[in-house]
Design an enzyme around this catalytic site. Sequence first.
Site, short mmCIF file in Angstrom:
data_model
loop_
_atom_site.label_atom_id
_atom_site.label_comp_id
_atom_site.label_asym_id
_atom_site.label_seq_id
_atom_site.Cartn_x
_atom_site.Cartn_y
_atom_site.Cartn_z
N LYS A 190 0.81 -1.22 0.00
CA LYS A 190 0.00 0.00 0.00
C LYS A 190 0.84 1.27 0.00
CE LYS A 190 -4.10 -2.11 2.03
NZ LYS A 190 -3.70 -3.45 2.55
C1 LIG Z 1 -4.49 -4.50 2.18
C2 LIG Z 1 -3.81 -5.80 2.20
C3 LIG Z 1 -4.30 -6.89 1.46
C4 LIG Z 1 -5.58 -6.81 0.67
O1 LIG Z 1 -5.51 -5.93 -0.42
P1 LIG Z 1 -6.86 -5.45 -1.13
O2 LIG Z 1 -6.42 -4.51 -2.18
O3 LIG Z 1 -7.67 -4.79 -0.07
O4 LIG Z 1 -7.53 -6.68 -1.65
C5 LIG Z 1 -3.57 -8.06 1.45
N1 LIG Z 1 -2.46 -8.20 2.18
C6 LIG Z 1 -1.97 -7.19 2.92
C7 LIG Z 1 -0.75 -7.41 3.72
C8 LIG Z 1 -2.62 -5.96 2.95
O5 LIG Z 1 -2.13 -4.98 3.69
#
Ligand SMILES: *Cc1c(COP(=O)(O)O)cnc(C)c1O
Length: 427
Positions: A107
Amino acid sequence: MQYYSLHHKSPKTSFKKAVIEGLAKDRGIYFPDEITALSSEFIENISDYTNHEIAFKVIKQFVGNEIPEDILKDIIKNTLTFDFPIVEINNNIASLELFHGPTMAFKDVGAKFMAQCLEYFNTNNDEEVTVLVATSGDTGGAVANGFLDAKGVNVVILYPSGKVSDIQEKQLTTLGKNITALEVDGVFDDCQEMVKTAFLDDEIARKLTSANSINIARWLPQMFYFFFAYKELHQKKKDIVFSVPSGNFGNICAGIMAQKLGLPVKHFVASTNVNDTVPNFLESGVYEPKPSKATISNAMDVGNPSNFIRIRELFNNDLQTLKNSFSSYSFSDDETREKMQDIYDISGYVSDPHGAVGYLGLEKYGLKENEIGVFLETAHPVKFLDVVEGTLPVKVEIPQQIKKVIDKEKVALKISSYEDLKNYLNA
Ligand SMILES: *Cc1c(COP(=O)(O)O)cnc(C)c1O
């Protein structure tokens, strides 16, 4: 580039407005009006381009002329400050490591990109904007870090009390400055619902925007690393199957967008924990959101994934077409722990629980002779230290990025209802 609301009851809007608003007035999330494939010449010669050049080509049409090209290039440069290595686990499965950024979560890419877009759009605006975001784990840290010191932007992060890991909590509660953490007595869905409600509440005086993957500036840059993976793997001349550990389904949806842009991908697997709304939908054709359940892969504890509607749109809301290039499977915590152990035994690779769910998805899909499966390793194992060290005979070394926050003091305001949030925002 214009964007329309997937509820179809708000007018089309620009990139800038969609980024600032987050969610359309009709509560629908935004979707690009047009998607133009990149030239096949570019795809064929992808090795000739740097990651920054690839990212620019990929994102340019979605930004249009709303950010000058030199500034957009700078935004990309400041976003992509780390590598996205592919690590082979065995001869047909590899991990795409997305966790080498400042908070060690994928992210970081979307958060940093979005923060800079918002800062740019707000440059000549005296009014401050408030980014309101709900997190099930990693979003909070990435957003806090990405937006720290962004001029004219305040950030308010809601997270479910006791349902994020210690390190995740530290990452979102210790920065101070323009970042405030609200600790919600509830689960992630409660946090998300509060955020959605606040956006529609005319009585909230502050100008709000979201930084969840519903925001196009956080969602779209996630296309980048699917291209980077292809750049690294295409010499193998195998068909690529991506398995994406999915919660809100923003990451996998970005992958499907990359495919729409012409990236050769054979199949997508959305791997989930027991929060199985999407796997159930593929089986039954009925979309039935459920309250989220707590698991060891808590960044995916989402019962009503907000981006799934975008995926359906990409397949013209046709279930059969969707199923031809998309599968989704759900796995329990026990299966996840066993797989972490298995992966470690066959290769010495230490996966976090989310990555292990991704690996399980590839196995369940059943890779064929000419296919290579790539699971997205979405967080560094240190982010889920208790689970990793409780499952594998390893001691995870604490990386520098984490050491920096671990001893800092947590500062969070406790809230338990929407009224509390509203009072805080209006104070
Ligand atoms: C946010 C997150 C996900 C899920 O991603 P999405 O885009 O919400 O499907 C998976 N793994 C980790 C470690 C995350 O932080």
